[in-house]
Motif scaffolding. Structure first.
Motif, PDB file in Angstrom:
ATOM      1  N   PRO A  92      10.536 -29.213  -0.309  1.00  0.00           N
ATOM      2  CA  PRO A  92      10.621 -29.904   0.980  1.00  0.00           C
ATOM      3  C   PRO A  92      11.595 -31.081   0.976  1.00  0.00           C
ATOM      4  O   PRO A  92      11.969 -31.576   2.035  1.00  0.00           O
ATOM      5  CB  PRO A  92       9.191 -30.382   1.222  1.00  0.00           C
ATOM      6  N   CYS A  93      12.022 -31.505  -0.195  1.00  0.00           N
ATOM      7  CA  CYS A  93      12.964 -32.635  -0.285  1.00  0.00           C
ATOM      8  C   CYS A  93      14.417 -32.198  -0.156  1.00  0.00           C
ATOM      9  O   CYS A  93      15.308 -33.038  -0.071  1.00  0.00           O
ATOM     10  CB  CYS A  93      12.756 -33.383  -1.598  1.00  0.00           C
ATOM     11  N   ILE A  94      14.665 -30.895  -0.184  1.00  0.00           N
ATOM     12  CA  ILE A  94      16.023 -30.365  -0.082  1.00  0.00           C
ATOM     13  C   ILE A  94      16.212 -29.839   1.335  1.00  0.00           C
ATOM     14  O   ILE A  94      15.430 -29.015   1.809  1.00  0.00           O
ATOM     15  CB  ILE A  94      16.277 -29.260  -1.123  1.00  0.00           C
ATOM     16  N   SER A  95      17.253 -30.308   1.997  1.00  0.00           N
ATOM     17  CA  SER A  95      17.497 -29.865   3.374  1.00  0.00           C
ATOM     18  C   SER A  95      17.734 -28.358   3.400  1.00  0.00           C
ATOM     19  O   SER A  95      18.274 -27.787   2.434  1.00  0.00           O
ATOM     20  CB  SER A  95      18.710 -30.586   3.965  1.00  0.00           C
ATOM     21  N   PRO A  96      17.359 -27.707   4.481  1.00  0.00           N
ATOM     22  CA  PRO A  96      17.608 -26.263   4.584  1.00  0.00           C
ATOM     23  C   PRO A  96      19.088 -25.910   4.415  1.00  0.00           C
ATOM     24  O   PRO A  96      19.415 -24.888   3.816  1.00  0.00           O
ATOM     25  CB  PRO A  96      17.114 -25.903   5.992  1.00  0.00           C
ATOM     26  N   GLU A  97      19.977 -26.780   4.913  1.00  0.00           N
ATOM     27  CA  GLU A  97      21.416 -26.517   4.780  1.00  0.00           C
ATOM     28  C   GLU A  97      21.844 -26.566   3.313  1.00  0.00           C
ATOM     29  O   GLU A  97      22.601 -25.705   2.851  1.00  0.00           O
ATOM     30  CB  GLU A  97      22.225 -27.525   5.599  1.00  0.00           C
ATOM     31  N   MET A  98      21.372 -27.563   2.588  1.00  0.00           N
ATOM     32  CA  MET A  98      21.726 -27.673   1.166  1.00  0.00           C
ATOM     33  C   MET A  98      21.085 -26.534   0.375  1.00  0.00           C
ATOM     34  O   MET A  98      21.718 -25.967  -0.519  1.00  0.00           O
ATOM     35  CB  MET A  98      21.308 -29.029   0.603  1.00  0.00           C
ATOM     36  N   ALA A  99      19.853 -26.193   0.707  1.00  0.00           N
ATOM     37  CA  ALA A  99      19.188 -25.076   0.022  1.00  0.00           C
ATOM     38  C   ALA A  99      19.982 -23.791   0.210  1.00  0.00           C
ATOM     39  O   ALA A  99      20.167 -23.024  -0.739  1.00  0.00           O
ATOM     40  CB  ALA A  99      17.759 -24.913   0.540  1.00  0.00           C
TER      41      ALA A  99
END
Length: 130
Positions: A102-109
């Motif tokens: 949850p700490c990683i943005s969906p875009e970065m993931a």
């Protein structure tokens, strides 16, 4: 200096969490049984190595590479019988491990998963050679 992906996701703690989830998926989900079978019973050394590799690959401390001068991850894996299905298992488990944070943005993931997917597919050998 621009932030690296390593910095953007939150550093070593986030990388370690991704690796924990990845190997937990391998251990617990029968969809990854083939991938799990390629590994030794004790995953601790692989957990440490993957954490170090991903840390450096994402732009963090490069200890993994300085401890293994001249090591090429792709060459190391080409010696293994990695089929397209095993590569798919690896890619899918990594995508799930990254996306679950949850700490990683969906875009970065998505960016990380895309790059890992390219790497995983490149390691697969055609079925006749695997």
């Amino acid at each position: 200096m621009p932030e690296t992906p390593y910095d953007q996701i939150g550093g070593g703690e986030r990388v370690a969490a991704i690796v924990r989830r990845f190997y937990d998926l391998m251990d617990e989900d029968p969809d990854y049984a083939g991938l799990r079978a390629m590994h030794a019973a004790d995953l601790a050394p692989m957990r440490a190595s993957l954490t170090g590799f991903l840390t450096a690959w994402l732009g963090g401390p490069r200890d993994w590479f300085t401890q293994r001068p001249g090591t090429c991850v792709m060459s190391m894996h080409r010696a293994m019988p990695i089929t397209p299905d095993l590569a798919r298992q690896w890619i899918e488990a990594m995508e799930r491990a990254v996306a679950a944070d949850p700490c990683i943005s969906p875009e970065m993931a998505e960016t990380i998963s895309q790059a890992l997917g390219r790497m995983g597919r490149a390691m697969a050998r055609p079925p006749a050679l695997a």
